[in-house]
Structure formats: C-alpha cells, structure tokens
Design an enzyme around this catalytic site. Sequence first.
Site, PDB file in Angstrom:
ATOM      1  N   ARG A  52     -10.993   6.976   6.029  1.00  0.00           N
ATOM      2  CA  ARG A  52     -10.260   8.154   5.532  1.00  0.00           C
ATOM      3  C   ARG A  52     -11.107   9.432   5.566  1.00  0.00           C
ATOM      4  O   ARG A  52     -10.568  10.536   5.542  1.00  0.00           O
ATOM      5  CB  ARG A  52      -9.742   7.891   4.114  1.00  0.00           C
ATOM      6  CG  ARG A  52      -8.412   7.201   4.083  1.00  0.00           C
ATOM      7  CD  ARG A  52      -7.243   8.098   4.507  1.00  0.00           C
ATOM      8  NE  ARG A  52      -6.723   8.885   3.391  1.00  0.00           N
ATOM      9  CZ  ARG A  52      -6.756  10.193   3.316  1.00  0.00           C
ATOM     10  NH1 ARG A  52      -7.318  10.895   4.284  1.00  0.00           N
ATOM     11  NH2 ARG A  52      -6.259  10.819   2.284  1.00  0.00           N
ATOM     12  N   ARG A  97      -0.195  -2.665  -1.746  1.00  0.00           N
ATOM     13  CA  ARG A  97      -1.229  -1.649  -1.559  1.00  0.00           C
ATOM     14  C   ARG A  97      -2.630  -2.258  -1.482  1.00  0.00           C
ATOM     15  O   ARG A  97      -3.590  -1.685  -2.009  1.00  0.00           O
ATOM     16  CB  ARG A  97      -1.182  -0.605  -2.694  1.00  0.00           C
ATOM     17  CG  ARG A  97       0.082   0.228  -2.724  1.00  0.00           C
ATOM     18  CD  ARG A  97       0.043   1.266  -1.615  1.00  0.00           C
ATOM     19  NE  ARG A  97       1.117   2.231  -1.736  1.00  0.00           N
ATOM     20  CZ  ARG A  97       0.975   3.438  -2.284  1.00  0.00           C
ATOM     21  NH1 ARG A  97      -0.165   3.826  -2.770  1.00  0.00           N
ATOM     22  NH2 ARG A  97       2.002   4.258  -2.337  1.00  0.00           N
ATOM     23  N   TYR A 109      12.787  10.720  -2.547  1.00  0.00           N
ATOM     24  CA  TYR A 109      11.772  11.644  -2.015  1.00  0.00           C
ATOM     25  C   TYR A 109      12.421  12.754  -1.193  1.00  0.00           C
ATOM     26  O   TYR A 109      12.027  13.916  -1.261  1.00  0.00           O
ATOM     27  CB  TYR A 109      10.759  10.892  -1.143  1.00  0.00           C
ATOM     28  CG  TYR A 109       9.760  10.096  -1.954  1.00  0.00           C
ATOM     29  CD1 TYR A 109       8.653  10.720  -2.533  1.00  0.00           C
ATOM     30  CD2 TYR A 109       9.916   8.737  -2.155  1.00  0.00           C
ATOM     31  CE1 TYR A 109       7.735  10.000  -3.286  1.00  0.00           C
ATOM     32  CE2 TYR A 109       9.011   8.006  -2.907  1.00  0.00           C
ATOM     33  CZ  TYR A 109       7.929   8.641  -3.472  1.00  0.00           C
ATOM     34  OH  TYR A 109       7.018   7.936  -4.224  1.00  0.00           O
ATOM     35  N   ASP A 138       3.607   3.723   5.882  1.00  0.00           N
ATOM     36  CA  ASP A 138       4.091   4.281   4.620  1.00  0.00           C
ATOM     37  C   ASP A 138       5.610   4.285   4.627  1.00  0.00           C
ATOM     38  O   ASP A 138       6.221   4.446   5.687  1.00  0.00           O
ATOM     39  CB  ASP A 138       3.569   5.696   4.400  1.00  0.00           C
ATOM     40  CG  ASP A 138       3.762   6.118   2.953  1.00  0.00           C
ATOM     41  OD1 ASP A 138       2.896   5.810   2.123  1.00  0.00           O
ATOM     42  OD2 ASP A 138       4.820   6.704   2.641  1.00  0.00           O
ATOM     43  N   ARG A 186      -7.634   3.229  -1.121  1.00  0.00           N
ATOM     44  CA  ARG A 186      -8.842   3.961  -1.523  1.00  0.00           C
ATOM     45  C   ARG A 186      -9.775   3.213  -2.457  1.00  0.00           C
ATOM     46  O   ARG A 186     -10.909   3.611  -2.645  1.00  0.00           O
ATOM     47  CB  ARG A 186      -8.438   5.300  -2.153  1.00  0.00           C
ATOM     48  CG  ARG A 186      -8.028   6.319  -1.110  1.00  0.00           C
ATOM     49  CD  ARG A 186      -7.524   7.591  -1.748  1.00  0.00           C
ATOM     50  NE  ARG A 186      -6.262   7.339  -2.422  1.00  0.00           N
ATOM     51  CZ  ARG A 186      -5.385   8.270  -2.738  1.00  0.00           C
ATOM     52  NH1 ARG A 186      -5.638   9.540  -2.471  1.00  0.00           N
ATOM     53  NH2 ARG A 186      -4.258   7.970  -3.339  1.00  0.00           N
TER      54      ARG A 186
HETATM   55  O1  CP3 Z   1      -1.689  -1.985   1.799  1.00  0.00           O
HETATM   56  C1  CP3 Z   1      -0.480  -1.727   1.761  1.00  0.00           C
HETATM   57  O2  CP3 Z   1       0.273  -2.074   0.838  1.00  0.00           O
HETATM   58  C2  CP3 Z   1       0.143  -1.083   2.982  1.00  0.00           C
HETATM   59  C3  CP3 Z   1       0.247   0.302   3.024  1.00  0.00           C
HETATM   60  C4  CP3 Z   1       1.219   1.114   2.189  1.00  0.00           C
HETATM   61  C5  CP3 Z   1       1.037   2.503   1.974  1.00  0.00           C
HETATM   62  N1  CP3 Z   1       2.126   2.977   1.341  1.00  0.00           N
HETATM   63  C6  CP3 Z   1      -0.116   3.294   2.408  1.00  0.00           C
HETATM   64  C7  CP3 Z   1      -0.478   4.498   1.608  1.00  0.00           C
HETATM   65  C8  CP3 Z   1       2.438   0.762   1.589  1.00  0.00           C
HETATM   66  C9  CP3 Z   1       3.102  -0.608   1.474  1.00  0.00           C
HETATM   67  C10 CP3 Z   1       3.005   1.963   1.058  1.00  0.00           C
HETATM   68  C11 CP3 Z   1       4.321   2.003   0.400  1.00  0.00           C
HETATM   69  C12 CP3 Z   1       4.702   3.196  -0.348  1.00  0.00           C
HETATM   70  N2  CP3 Z   1       4.450   4.513  -0.062  1.00  0.00           N
HETATM   71  C13 CP3 Z   1       5.520   3.173  -1.493  1.00  0.00           C
HETATM   72  C14 CP3 Z   1       6.109   1.930  -2.092  1.00  0.00           C
HETATM   73  C15 CP3 Z   1       5.116   1.173  -2.854  1.00  0.00           C
HETATM   74  C16 CP3 Z   1       4.830   1.702  -4.217  1.00  0.00           C
HETATM   75  O3  CP3 Z   1       3.642   1.919  -4.487  1.00  0.00           O
HETATM   76  O4  CP3 Z   1       5.764   1.830  -4.984  1.00  0.00           O
HETATM   77  C17 CP3 Z   1       5.698   4.501  -1.930  1.00  0.00           C
HETATM   78  C18 CP3 Z   1       6.470   4.951  -3.152  1.00  0.00           C
HETATM   79  C19 CP3 Z   1       5.033   5.336  -1.008  1.00  0.00           C
HETATM   80  C20 CP3 Z   1       4.984   6.810  -0.980  1.00  0.00           C
HETATM   81  C21 CP3 Z   1       3.607   7.291  -1.132  1.00  0.00           C
HETATM   82  N3  CP3 Z   1       2.647   7.225  -0.143  1.00  0.00           N
HETATM   83  C22 CP3 Z   1       3.026   7.903  -2.249  1.00  0.00           C
HETATM   84  C23 CP3 Z   1       3.716   8.151  -3.566  1.00  0.00           C
HETATM   85  C24 CP3 Z   1       1.700   8.230  -1.898  1.00  0.00           C
HETATM   86  C25 CP3 Z   1       0.696   9.025  -2.678  1.00  0.00           C
HETATM   87  C26 CP3 Z   1      -0.016   8.244  -3.658  1.00  0.00           C
HETATM   88  C27 CP3 Z   1      -1.443   8.686  -3.797  1.00  0.00           C
HETATM   89  O5  CP3 Z   1      -2.182   7.837  -4.265  1.00  0.00           O
HETATM   90  O6  CP3 Z   1      -1.793   9.826  -3.442  1.00  0.00           O
HETATM   91  C28 CP3 Z   1       1.471   7.740  -0.604  1.00  0.00           C
HETATM   92  C29 CP3 Z   1       0.198   7.795   0.143  1.00  0.00           C
HETATM   93  C30 CP3 Z   1      -0.327   6.491   0.595  1.00  0.00           C
HETATM   94  N4  CP3 Z   1       0.339   5.563   1.328  1.00  0.00           N
HETATM   95  C31 CP3 Z   1      -1.623   6.019   0.379  1.00  0.00           C
HETATM   96  C32 CP3 Z   1      -1.734   4.779   1.020  1.00  0.00           C
HETATM   97  C33 CP3 Z   1      -2.926   3.863   1.116  1.00  0.00           C
HETATM   98  C34 CP3 Z   1      -2.675   6.808  -0.411  1.00  0.00           C
HETATM   99  C35 CP3 Z   1      -3.992   6.889   0.088  1.00  0.00           C
HETATM  100  C36 CP3 Z   1      -4.502   7.905   1.035  1.00  0.00           C
HETATM  101  O7  CP3 Z   1      -4.260   9.114   0.970  1.00  0.00           O
HETATM  102  O8  CP3 Z   1      -5.326   7.422   1.807  1.00  0.00           O
END
Ligand code: CP3
Length: 353
Positions: free
Chosen positions: A38, A25, A150, A74, A29
């Site tokens: 964003r 990640r 999910y 994602d 943000r």
């Molecule tokens: O920089 C990176 O690592 C690449 C991008 C990336 C994202 N999601 C973008 C994202 C990666 C590798 C993921 C993987 C991901 N997504 C996982 C596995 C990694 C982990 O953290 O365990 C999971 C479980 C998800 C599912 C997911 N996507 C969730 C639970 C959320 C919400 C979390 C939140 O903070 O609201 C997301 C949204 C998401 N995916 C964001 C980002 C940068 C949140 C930011 C936004 O809304 O801009």
Amino acid sequence: MEINNRFLQACRREPVDTTPVWFMRQAGRYMEEYRAIRQKYSLLEICYHPELAAEVTLQPVRALGVDAAILFADILLPVIPLGLGLEFAKGEGPIITSPVRTLEDVQAMNPVDAETDLGYVMEAIRILRGTLNGIPLIGFCGAPFTVASYIIEGGSSREFLKTKTMMYAAPEVFHALMERLSSVLAAYIVAQIRAGAQAVQIFDSWVGALSPQDYEKFVLPYSQKVLQAAKAEGVPVIHFGTNTTTLLSLMKRAGGDVLGLDWRIPLDEGWALVGENVAIQGNLDPVTLFAPLSEIKARVRDVLRRADGRPGHIFNLGHGILQNTPVDHVKAVVDMVHEYSALPLREGLRVRD
Ligand code: CP3
C-alpha cells in the site's frame, strides 16, 4: 499448498475433520506485508493490477493458515463502470463522486458488462486459481441494498438518512435503482464464478438499519435475484449482514447456503432461528482479537461449543478484521479453531470449559 476441502464441505453441511476458519477482511492494513504494498499503490491500483490483487489475496493465506482465500477487491468496484465515480480519500472511506438521487440519475447510469468492464477482477481470479492450488477461493460482491446505500449517500453513513428517505418518499426511484443494481451485481457474481471462484459471499453489511417490514418489501426480492443467480452456477453461496438478529429468517428466505451471523446473537440462538437446513458462518466479535490470549481462547471455545460439532459451521468473525489487530492473535485463533474442533477433542469441548 495441500488440498484443503473443509471450507467447501462445511458450506455443504458435510462432516469435516476440523472446523474451517477464514476472516472477513483477512487481507488489509493490520498486516505488514499489505502495508508495504500500500506504500507504493493505492487500493484501486491494487485492484486494477490482477497480479497485485492476487499477491495481496495470498498474504493472509500464507501468514495465517486459513482454510479459504477471499479475492482482494472491493464491493464498490461496480460503481466505476456504472459511471458514478469512486475515490478512497485518506481517513474518510469511500466517496461516490456522482451520487444517485433521482430517477434521471438512475436512468443515466451506464450499462455494465462485468466480463469486460470488471475484467481485471476475473483475471485476478484466474491467476489465483493457478497459484492457490487446493485452498478454495471465495469471490464476493455487495448486496444491492448495501451498494445502493453508498450510491445514494455518496459515501459511508450512520443513519442512512438519504437512502431511507428515498425509500419512504420516492419508492419508485429506490425500486428502479435496486432493479438496476441487482441485475449488474447478479451478472458480476456469475462472471466471478465462471472465472473460477469456488464459493461466493454476498455482503449486505448495512442492512441491519432496516425493519423487517422494509427489508421484505424493499430489499428481499433484489437480494434474492443476486443469490439465485449465484446459486444457479452451482457453488456455495454465503449471505452475510450485520445487526440482522431481527432479519435472519427473511435473509434465509432471500437465499444462501450459508448465513453469516454477527456477534450480537449467540451462534446457537441464531442457528435455531433459521433452522438446521442452512450452514452458519461466524461469529466472534472482531474486538475480541485485541484481548489477551486467555480471553480469546475462552471466547473461541464458546463459539465452538455453541456450534456443537454440527456439520455446517464455518468459523469467522462477526464482521471484518479491524485495523491494528495483532496479527499473532489472528494466527492464534486459526490454530485454536483447528485444535479445539478436531474430532478427538470435540467431545471434550462439550464437557470442559
Ligand atoms: O480480505 C478481504 O476481505 C478482501 C478484500 C475486501 C475489501 N473490501 C478490501 C478493502 C472486501 C471483502 C471488502 C468488502 C467491503 N468493502 C465491504 C463489505 C465488508 C464490510 O466490511 O462490511 C464494504 C462495506 C466495503 C466498502 C469499503 N471499502 C469501505 C467502507 C472502506 C474504507 C474502510 C477503511 O478502513 O478506510 C473500503 C476500503 C477497503 N477495501 C480497504 C480494504 C483492505 C481499506 C484499506 C486500504 O485503504 O488499504
């Protein structure tokens, strides 16, 4: 950007000039540049526009000096062509609008052609390979269990009640879903590699909710299918999960050239558990980054000391960077890792505190 091979070398357990470091990640943000994009685009809009996804992927590479880029996407994107509906509601995390609960639901999922249905991901990879120029690009997908959780729950979960109830009360439905998902995810990760991803990570973020017995029966064969498909393409494969202390040897059996550790197990103990014929990624607690620099420094050195200069350590957090993490602390960790693990200082690391 100059050629930087230390991440790929470490994945193959070859000696490196200094320990490679990147962060799960690393785009997100906590970075002002990301928040600026964003403000104009939703998360899914960024993913759908390959030039935006590529730009966001590059932000942490420029700002931090990490040794690898991870594609901005994602793990839930494949849910969209499966026809289950994906939304990111403000403050609530992901929502699957048509969750899967029955065998009919599994059978009603659409066929997916990764190359076309997720073509925007492949396009972002192709753009990035043209611009990254020497910094390796990591592609990724979710592991079948984490994606299934999910799809079954309809969103994030604490107890995985619906997922595990399906496993225990309707195992044939669970197996049918895992079978479908593992095929889709295997094809998706192979497509990413063919588009140019130089390594891939399979995220099984929530698999630590399971006992080893349930992991072996309900998860291992399906993760193995995805990991083997990626492996057959000839690039390094990272297998990551959290809360996996009791699952590590089974995860190793499932596959991966590199195993990701979270912070709940000391790095040397985790490595001893799985054996030295696998590389290790990790494992600083992400909350460490909120501490003063002196505390961060002590903990970075502790991780490096436990890795002990063995070939095959990739420095990372034990899970993703959290929101509001101070960017200067993240950058400081990159510099500390590079400095403390550089060949001349490695010896000192062993004796000094
Ligand atoms: O920089 C990176 O690592 C690449 C991008 C990336 C994202 N999601 C973008 C994202 C990666 C590798 C993921 C993987 C991901 N997504 C996982 C596995 C990694 C982990 O953290 O365990 C999971 C479980 C998800 C599912 C997911 N996507 C969730 C639970 C959320 C919400 C979390 C939140 O903070 O609201 C997301 C949204 C998401 N995916 C964001 C980002 C940068 C949140 C930011 C936004 O809304 O801009």
